[in-house]
Design a protein around this motif. Structure first.
Motif, short mmCIF file in Angstrom:
data_model
loop_
_atom_site.label_atom_id
_atom_site.label_comp_id
_atom_site.label_asym_id
_atom_site.label_seq_id
_atom_site.Cartn_x
_atom_site.Cartn_y
_atom_site.Cartn_z
N ILE A 192 0.83 -1.21 0.00
CA ILE A 192 0.00 0.00 0.00
C ILE A 192 0.86 1.26 0.00
N PHE A 193 1.83 1.29 0.90
CA PHE A 193 2.67 2.49 1.03
C PHE A 193 3.52 2.74 -0.23
N PRO A 194 4.23 1.74 -0.75
CA PRO A 194 5.00 2.00 -1.98
C PRO A 194 4.10 2.46 -3.14
N LEU A 195 2.91 1.87 -3.24
CA LEU A 195 1.99 2.28 -4.30
C LEU A 195 1.51 3.71 -4.11
N ARG A 196 1.08 4.02 -2.91
CA ARG A 196 0.54 5.36 -2.64
C ARG A 196 1.61 6.44 -2.80
N SER A 211 -8.03 4.40 -3.81
CA SER A 211 -8.16 3.18 -4.60
C SER A 211 -6.90 2.34 -4.52
N LEU A 212 -5.78 2.98 -4.24
CA LEU A 212 -4.53 2.23 -4.13
C LEU A 212 -4.48 1.41 -2.85
N ILE A 320 -7.41 1.16 -11.57
CA ILE A 320 -6.50 2.30 -11.33
C ILE A 320 -5.63 2.59 -12.55
N PHE A 321 -5.04 1.54 -13.10
CA PHE A 321 -3.97 1.74 -14.07
C PHE A 321 -4.42 1.73 -15.52
N ASP B 61 -13.88 -1.29 5.46
CA ASP B 61 -13.91 -0.83 6.85
C ASP B 61 -12.70 0.06 7.14
N GLN B 62 -11.55 -0.38 6.63
CA GLN B 62 -10.32 0.38 6.87
C GLN B 62 -10.41 1.77 6.23
N ILE B 63 -10.91 1.80 5.00
CA ILE B 63 -11.02 3.09 4.30
C ILE B 63 -12.01 4.00 5.02
N LEU B 64 -13.11 3.41 5.48
CA LEU B 64 -14.12 4.19 6.21
C LEU B 64 -13.53 4.77 7.49
N GLN B 65 -12.75 3.95 8.18
CA GLN B 65 -12.10 4.43 9.41
C GLN B 65 -11.18 5.60 9.09
N GLY B 66 -10.44 5.47 7.98
CA GLY B 66 -9.54 6.54 7.56
C GLY B 66 -10.29 7.82 7.25
#
Lengths: 344, 256
Positions: A192-196, A211-212, A320-321, B61-66
Motif C-alpha cells: 500500500i505504502f509504496p503504491l501510494r 483506490s490504491l 486504477i492503471f 472498513d479500513q477506508i471508512l475508518q480513515g
C-alpha cells in the motif's frame, strides 16, 4: 504446478530497480566507528539479497504515473531501510533463527546489539525523506512524511495484534481477524505504502490514493498468504526455516482453519501446544500439526483464499492503471499479481 | 481435401465463458501436501468468493475508518493530527481571522441595511437598483483570510461559499497576511482569472492566481503570493472563456 504466467520482466525489473536502490542506500549507511558494534551490524540485512519488491514497486508506480526514477529513488531507499530495520526487530520478537538463508542478527550478535542496530536503521530511514525536499519541494515531501507516519503506525498496530494474540494464546480468531492483521502488519509497508507514495510523487499529489489501498491490500494479502504457505511447503530457496511459523505459533490462515475444523480433542491438544514455550515444542509435535493441516485441507483452503485475493487485486489494478499510458512499469506492477505465486 | 472430405473441428469442451476468479491462475495441485483432501470445484469457488467478499469488507472498513479519522481532523492534506504545533497554531489563527472577519462584515452589512430601512423611503429600497446594489454588496462579502507568517510554508486551504451558493476552495501561499474577496456568478464551466492589478501602475500585477475545478467540479482558487510582491490592493476579472463574458471579480489585499 501453476503455469508460469509472468515473463522474465518481474525478476529483471526487481534486479534493475533493486540494484539502483542498493547503490543509493549504501550512501546513507555511516562509514565510521563503532563499526563492529553498530554500523557493520545494521548494514548486514540490507546487503543480504532480498527481493527488493517494496522499493521497486514504489519506483515503478511513480514512473507509471509520470515521475522520473530520480524523483522516487530517495523514498524507495527510505522504504527499504525501514523494512530492514523492522526485520531486525521482527526476528527478535518472533525468535527466528534464519533470515535470507543466514542466521538472524540477534543470533549472531545478541539481542541488545541487534535491537540497537534496528533502532538506528529505522532512524536512518528518515534521512532520505529529508533529502526529498530538494527534489520534490517541501509540500510534497511533507505529504510523504505524513504517509510514512501513517504506514509506520499501521504496521506497528498489526505487529502488536499478532504479538498480543501469541502472548494471550488467542485461538478464537477468524479469517477477518487474520486479514485485518495482515492489512496492517504486511500490506501497508509491503504494497500500500509504496503504491501510494509512488502515485503521490508521479501525480504530484493529484491521484486518488484511496483506490490504491484496495489494490495494495489484495496484492499484499495474496503475497502474505503465499509467504505463509511457502513456510510449510517451500524448498531450500525459501530462506527461512521450514515450518518455522508453526514453531513460533504464528496465527496463519492455515492454523486458524485447522483450529476451526479439528476435532475437540485435537483442538485441545493444539491449544496446549500453542500455550507451551516455543523452545519446548518438539519436532514431532510440529510435524503432527503439519499433518493435521494436510488432513483437514487447511493448505488448500489458504491457497484458495490467496487466489481470490490475487483475482481481486487484478480487478483493482485495472480500475486504477487502465487509464495510464502503456509502460514497462505498468506491466511490472500488473505482473506482480501473478509473480506472487511463481516465487519460491 | 483431395477426396472432398470436409475438415471439422472437435466440439469444444467448455460451452460457456469462464469468468471466475478461481481459475484465473489455474488450479493448485496438492502434490506437496501429502495427499491432502482434494477440493471440489464448488467448494473451491465458495472459498474464493467468501475470501474476496471478506477482503472487501476488511478494506472498506479500513477506508471508512480513515475517512472518519480525516473528517475528525479536518479537510486538507495537512491534517492537524499529524502536523507540528506551529501548523496547528496556524490553522487556529486562520479560523479565528475568518470568524472575526465574518463578524466584522456582518456588522457593516447590518449597519448599512438598518440605515436604509430607517430612511423609510420606498423609492430608496425598491427603486433605481439600490436594493440590488445592497444585495450585490452582501453577495460580494465572501472572504478568506490567511495569516502566512509561519516560515517557509505559508500554504493554507480554506473552503468558503459565495452568496450565490457557489463553493470556492481557496489555497493560499503567502508569508504575509492576505485578504481575498471572491464574487463568482457562474457555477458552470471553466473559468479563467486574468492578472490582478494595483491602482499604482508601478507595482507589478499578481500572476500566480488560478481558478480550477477539482474532481467533484468544485471551484478551487489557488493564490501564490511571492515575497517580492509589493503590499497593496489588487483586483481582476473572472472570465468565462466559452461565453466570453466576465462572470465575477477577485480582489486580493496584501498587508505590509
Amino acid at each position: 504446478m501453476y503455469e508460469a504466467a509472468t515473463s522474465s520482466l518481474i525478476p529483471e525489473m526487481l534486479k534493475e530497480y533493486g540494484a539502483i536502490t542498493q547503490t543509493e542506500l549504501a550512501k546513507y549507511l555511516p562509514d565510521r566507528e563503532p563499526k563492529r558494534f553498530l554500523y557493520d551490524i545494521l548494514a548486514d540485512y540490507p546487503q543480504r539479497s532480498g527481493k527488493m519488491m517494496r522499493p521497486s514497486l514504489c519506483i515503478a508506480t511513480a514512473r507509471a504515473f509520470g515521475a522520473s526514477l530520480e524523483d522516487a529513488l530517495a523514498t524507495a531507499v527510505s522504504i527499504e531501510l525501514l523494512h530492514n530495520a523492522l526485520l531486525i526487530h521482527d526476528d527478535i520478537e518472533d525468535e527466528s533463527d534464519e533470515r535470507r538463508g543466514k542466521p538472524t542478527l540477534h543470533k549472531i550478535h545478541g539481542v541488545p546489539l541487534a535491537i540497537n542496530a534496528g533502532d538506528t536503521l529505522s532512524l536512518l530511514s528518515l534521512l532520505p525523506l529529508i533529502t526529498n525536499t530538494e527534489t520534490l519541494g517541501s509540500k510534497l515531501s511533507t505529504r510523504i512524511l505524513e504517509e510514512t507516519i501513517r504506514m509506520a503506525l499501521e504496521t506497528a498496530e498489526g505487529q502488536a495484534m499478532e504479538l498480543g494474540w501469541r502472548r494471550e494464546n488467542c485461538v478464537d480468531l477468524n479469517d477477518e481477524d487474520y486479514l485485518v492483521m495482515v492489512l496492517k502488519k504486511t500490506c501497508w509497508l509491503a504494497t500500500i505504502f509504496p503504491l501510494r507514495i509512488g502515485a503521490l510523487i508521479g501525480s504530484r499529489d493529484t491521484a486518488d490514493l484511496e483506490s490504491l489501498i484496495r489494490f495494495g491490500f489484495f496484492l499484499g494479502a495474496a503475497f502474505q498468504i503465499q509467504d505463509d504457505l511457502l513456510n510449510l511447503v517451500g524448498d531450500e530457496r525459501y530462506g527461512k526455516e521450514l515450518n518455522g511459523d508453526i514453531q513460533e505459533g504464528k496465527r496463519t490462515l492455515m492454523l486458524l482453519h485447522l483450529m476451526e475444523n479439528a476435532s475437540d480433542e485435537q483442538r485441545e491438544l493444539l491449544y496446549q501446544l500453542l500455550d507451551t514455550p516455543r523452545e519446548q515444542r518438539s519436532v514431532a509435535q510440529i510435524q503432527w500439526v503439519r499433518r493435521l493441516m494436510d488432513e483437514y485441507g487447511s493448505i488448500d483452503y489458504a491457497r484458495e483464499i490467496a487466489h481470490g485475493m490475487a483475482g481481486a487485486a487484478m480487478h483493482e489494478y485495472k480500475m486504477i492503471f487502465s487509464n495510464l499510458p502503456p509502460s514497462r512499469d505498468k506491466d511490472f506492477i500488473e505482473g506482480l499479481v501473478t509473480w506472487v505465486f511463481e516465487r519460491t | 481435401m483431395e477426396n472432398g472430405e470436409r475438415i471439422k473441428r472437435e466440439a469444444p469442451k467448455r460451452q460457456n465463458p469462464d469468468r471466475g476468479f478461481a481459475n484465473m491462475f489455474g488450479q493448485p495441485v496438492g502434490g506437496d501436501t501429502n495427499g491432502s483432501s482434494s477440493t471440489s470445484d464448488n467448494v473451491w469457488s465458495e472459498n474464493v468468493d467468501r475470501g474476496v467478499k471478506l477482503g472487501y469488507k476488511v478494506i472498506e472498513d479500513q477506508i471508512l475508518q480513515g475517512q472518519r479519522f480525516a473528517e475528525k481532523l479536518g479537510t486538507g492534506s495537512y491534517s492537524a493530527g499529524v502536523m507540528n504545533g506551529d501548523v496547528q497554531d496556524l490553522a487556529k489563527n486562520i479560523q479565528k481571522y475568518s470568524e472575526d472577519s465574518i463578524q466584522f462584515y456582518s456588522k457593516i452589512i447590518d449597519s448599512v441595511t438598518s440605515e436604509m430601512s430607517g430612511m423609510g423611503s420606498k423609492d430608496f429600497m425598491s427603486g433605481n437598483g439600490m436594493n440590488q446594489g445592497v444585495q450585490g454588496l452582501m453577495e460580494s462579502f465572501t472572504r478568506v483570510f490567511s495569516n502566512g507568517s509561519v516560515g517557509e510554508t505559508g500554504a493554507n486551504t480554506s473552503r468558503t461559499q459565495d452568496a450565490n451558493g457557489i463553493n470556492v476552495a481557496c489555497s493560499v501561499s503567502s508569508t504575509r497576511p492576505v485578504e481575498i474577496n471572491v464574487n463568482v456568478q457562474s457555477a458552470d464551466g471553466t473559468l479563467i482569472i486574468d492578472r490582478l492589478y494595483e491602482h499604482d501602475i508601478d507595482k507589478p500585477p499578481i500572476t500566480g492566481v488560478t481558478l480550477e475545478r477539482d474532481s467533484n467540479s468544485r471551484l478551487k482558487l489557488n493564490v501564490d503570493i511571492s515575497d517580492e510582491q509589493p503590499a497593496g490592493h489588487y483586483s481582476g476579472v473572472i472570465y468565462d472563456p466559452v461565453d466570453k463574458n466576465h462572470c465575477g471579480t477577485l480582489s486580493i489585499t496584501i498587508a505590509d
